[in-house]
Write a protein that holds these residues in place. Structure first.
Motif, PDB file in Angstrom:
ATOM      1  N   ARG A  38       0.843  -1.193   0.000  1.00 17.38           N
ATOM      2  CA  ARG A  38       0.000   0.000   0.000  1.00 17.38           C
ATOM      3  C   ARG A  38       0.877   1.241   0.000  1.00 17.38           C
ATOM      4  O   ARG A  38       2.042   1.199   0.407  1.00 17.38           O
ATOM      5  N   GLN A  39       0.284   2.310  -0.461  1.00 13.53           N
ATOM      6  CA  GLN A  39       1.049   3.546  -0.623  1.00 13.53           C
ATOM      7  C   GLN A  39       0.160   4.743  -0.372  1.00 13.53           C
ATOM      8  O   GLN A  39      -0.979   4.795  -0.863  1.00 13.53           O
ATOM      9  N   THR A  40       0.681   5.690   0.378  1.00 13.12           N
ATOM     10  CA  THR A  40       0.018   6.977   0.574  1.00 13.12           C
ATOM     11  C   THR A  40       0.863   8.046  -0.109  1.00 13.12           C
ATOM     12  O   THR A  40       2.064   7.838  -0.362  1.00 13.12           O
ATOM     13  N   PRO A  41       0.275   9.182  -0.427  1.00  6.54           N
ATOM     14  CA  PRO A  41       0.989  10.224  -1.173  1.00  6.54           C
ATOM     15  C   PRO A  41       2.313  10.624  -0.518  1.00  6.54           C
ATOM     16  O   PRO A  41       2.372  10.862   0.692  1.00  6.54           O
ATOM     17  N   GLY A  42       3.356  10.629  -1.315  1.00  7.28           N
ATOM     18  CA  GLY A  42       4.665  11.051  -0.838  1.00  7.28           C
ATOM     19  C   GLY A  42       5.458   9.975  -0.127  1.00  7.28           C
ATOM     20  O   GLY A  42       6.582  10.229   0.320  1.00  7.28           O
ATOM     21  N   LYS A  43       4.899   8.783  -0.029  1.00  3.70           N
ATOM     22  CA  LYS A  43       5.599   7.701   0.671  1.00  3.70           C
ATOM     23  C   LYS A  43       5.849   6.535  -0.264  1.00  3.70           C
ATOM     24  O   LYS A  43       5.200   6.383  -1.296  1.00  3.70           O
ATOM     25  N   GLU A  44       6.792   5.685   0.129  1.00  5.07           N
ATOM     26  CA  GLU A  44       7.091   4.511  -0.667  1.00  5.07           C
ATOM     27  C   GLU A  44       6.068   3.403  -0.392  1.00  5.07           C
ATOM     28  O   GLU A  44       5.294   3.475   0.562  1.00  5.07           O
ATOM     29  N   HIS A  45       6.116   2.388  -1.241  1.00  7.11           N
ATOM     30  CA  HIS A  45       5.245   1.237  -1.024  1.00  7.11           C
ATOM     31  C   HIS A  45       5.546   0.586   0.319  1.00  7.11           C
ATOM     32  O   HIS A  45       6.701   0.327   0.663  1.00  7.11           O
ATOM     33  N   GLU A  46       4.490   0.294   1.048  1.00  5.34           N
ATOM     34  CA  GLU A  46       4.594  -0.374   2.340  1.00  5.34           C
ATOM     35  C   GLU A  46       4.082  -1.802   2.205  1.00  5.34           C
ATOM     36  O   GLU A  46       2.977  -2.027   1.682  1.00  5.34           O
ATOM     37  N   PHE A  47       4.864  -2.749   2.676  1.00  2.00           N
ATOM     38  CA  PHE A  47       4.444  -4.152   2.615  1.00  2.00           C
ATOM     39  C   PHE A  47       3.204  -4.375   3.467  1.00  2.00           C
ATOM     40  O   PHE A  47       3.114  -3.892   4.600  1.00  2.00           O
ATOM     41  N   VAL A  48       2.269  -5.157   2.931  1.00  6.04           N
ATOM     42  CA  VAL A  48       1.056  -5.519   3.662  1.00  6.04           C
ATOM     43  C   VAL A  48       1.004  -7.025   3.905  1.00  6.04           C
ATOM     44  O   VAL A  48       0.890  -7.486   5.033  1.00  6.04           O
ATOM     45  N   ALA A  49       1.066  -7.790   2.819  1.00 10.77           N
ATOM     46  CA  ALA A  49       0.953  -9.245   2.934  1.00 10.77           C
ATOM     47  C   ALA A  49       1.538  -9.881   1.680  1.00 10.77           C
ATOM     48  O   ALA A  49       1.601  -9.253   0.623  1.00 10.77           O
ATOM     49  N   ALA A  50       1.943 -11.144   1.821  1.00  6.02           N
ATOM     50  CA  ALA A  50       2.460 -11.883   0.679  1.00  6.02           C
ATOM     51  C   ALA A  50       2.104 -13.347   0.828  1.00  6.02           C
ATOM     52  O   ALA A  50       1.877 -13.840   1.951  1.00  6.02           O
ATOM     53  N   ILE A  51       2.074 -14.044  -0.300  1.00  2.00           N
ATOM     54  CA  ILE A  51       1.722 -15.456  -0.301  1.00  2.00           C
ATOM     55  C   ILE A  51       2.604 -16.174  -1.305  1.00  2.00           C
ATOM     56  O   ILE A  51       2.902 -15.654  -2.380  1.00  2.00           O
ATOM     57  N   SER A  52       3.035 -17.368  -0.943  1.00  6.62           N
ATOM     58  CA  SER A  52       3.902 -18.146  -1.816  1.00  6.62           C
ATOM     59  C   SER A  52       3.133 -18.633  -3.036  1.00  6.62           C
ATOM     60  O   SER A  52       1.898 -18.582  -3.088  1.00  6.62           O
ATOM     61  N   TRP A  53       3.866 -19.164  -3.999  1.00  3.72           N
ATOM     62  CA  TRP A  53       3.252 -19.554  -5.263  1.00  3.72           C
ATOM     63  C   TRP A  53       2.176 -20.617  -5.078  1.00  3.72           C
ATOM     64  O   TRP A  53       1.201 -20.663  -5.818  1.00  3.72           O
ATOM     65  N   THR A  58       2.316 -17.704   4.084  1.00  2.36           N
ATOM     66  CA  THR A  58       1.809 -16.334   4.042  1.00  2.36           C
ATOM     67  C   THR A  58       2.607 -15.469   5.018  1.00  2.36           C
ATOM     68  O   THR A  58       3.153 -15.967   6.014  1.00  2.36           O
ATOM     69  N   TYR A  59       2.652 -14.202   4.717  1.00  3.89           N
ATOM     70  CA  TYR A  59       3.431 -13.261   5.507  1.00  3.89           C
ATOM     71  C   TYR A  59       2.609 -11.977   5.647  1.00  3.89           C
ATOM     72  O   TYR A  59       1.915 -11.574   4.715  1.00  3.89           O
ATOM     73  N   TYR A  60       2.727 -11.357   6.821  1.00  2.00           N
ATOM     74  CA  TYR A  60       1.936 -10.156   7.076  1.00  2.00           C
ATOM     75  C   TYR A  60       2.781  -9.098   7.776  1.00  2.00           C
ATOM     76  O   TYR A  60       3.653  -9.412   8.593  1.00  2.00           O
ATOM     77  N   ALA A  61       2.479  -7.860   7.474  1.00  2.00           N
ATOM     78  CA  ALA A  61       3.050  -6.768   8.255  1.00  2.00           C
ATOM     79  C   ALA A  61       2.434  -6.804   9.650  1.00  2.00           C
ATOM     80  O   ALA A  61       1.270  -7.191   9.814  1.00  2.00           O
ATOM     81  N   ASP A  62       3.194  -6.395  10.630  1.00  2.00           N
ATOM     82  CA  ASP A  62       2.692  -6.406  12.008  1.00  2.00           C
ATOM     83  C   ASP A  62       1.422  -5.571  12.142  1.00  2.00           C
ATOM     84  O   ASP A  62       0.534  -5.903  12.935  1.00  2.00           O
ATOM     85  N   SER A  63       1.346  -4.516  11.372  1.00  2.00           N
ATOM     86  CA  SER A  63       0.216  -3.598  11.502  1.00  2.00           C
ATOM     87  C   SER A  63      -1.108  -4.196  11.049  1.00  2.00           C
ATOM     88  O   SER A  63      -2.172  -3.666  11.384  1.00  2.00           O
ATOM     89  N   VAL A  64      -1.061  -5.299  10.291  1.00  2.00           N
ATOM     90  CA  VAL A  64      -2.296  -5.889   9.784  1.00  2.00           C
ATOM     91  C   VAL A  64      -2.529  -7.311  10.281  1.00  2.00           C
ATOM     92  O   VAL A  64      -3.588  -7.894   9.993  1.00  2.00           O
TER      93      VAL A  64
END
Length: 123
Positions: A38-53, A58-64
């Motif tokens: 996810r991204q807000t104006p003026g900031k870089e992409h922030e990791f949220v979640a990922a999933i293997s092939w 699965t992987y998650y940011a602590d914030s979510v």
């Protein structure tokens, strides 16, 4: 070449839920790890979640953690992000991304990106 199209964003009240979808075409979705950022104006992409092939990891940011859930349906070439208990600070453009095989939490590791879908949480 993989094309990614996100959908499902919108305006929701704090505490509500949304489910984002990311439809893939044109490549080897079944062997691609998928990530949501996810991204807000003026900031870089922030990791949220990922999933293997294969969906086994699965992987998650602590914030979510505990609120969001990533899943995939390889038969439909689609990855999902179920977002529950949304907070104002979850407001952002949400992007899905793809890379071969291994999921990571670094945006620079992902090769293919969608155009994003906006999620706005009202407080």
């Amino acid at each position: 070449q993989v094309q990614l199209v996100e959908s499902g964003g919108g305006l929701v009240q704090a505490g509500g839920s949304l489910r984002l979808s990311c439809a893939a075409s044109g490549g080897s979705f079944g062997t691609s790890a998928m990530g949501w950022f996810r991204q807000t104006p003026g900031k870089e992409h922030e990791f949220v979640a990922a999933i293997s092939w294969n969906g086994d990891s699965t992987y998650y940011a602590d914030s979510v953690k505990g609120r969001f859930r990533i899943s995939r349906d390889n038969a439909k070439n689609t990855v999902y992000l179920q977002m529950n208990s949304l907070k104002f600070e979850d407001t952002a453009g949400y992007y899905c991304a793809a890379r071969r095989f291994l999921a990571t939490m670094r945006s620079q590791d992902y090769i293919y990106w969608g155009q994003g879908t906006q999620v706005t949480v009202s407080s």
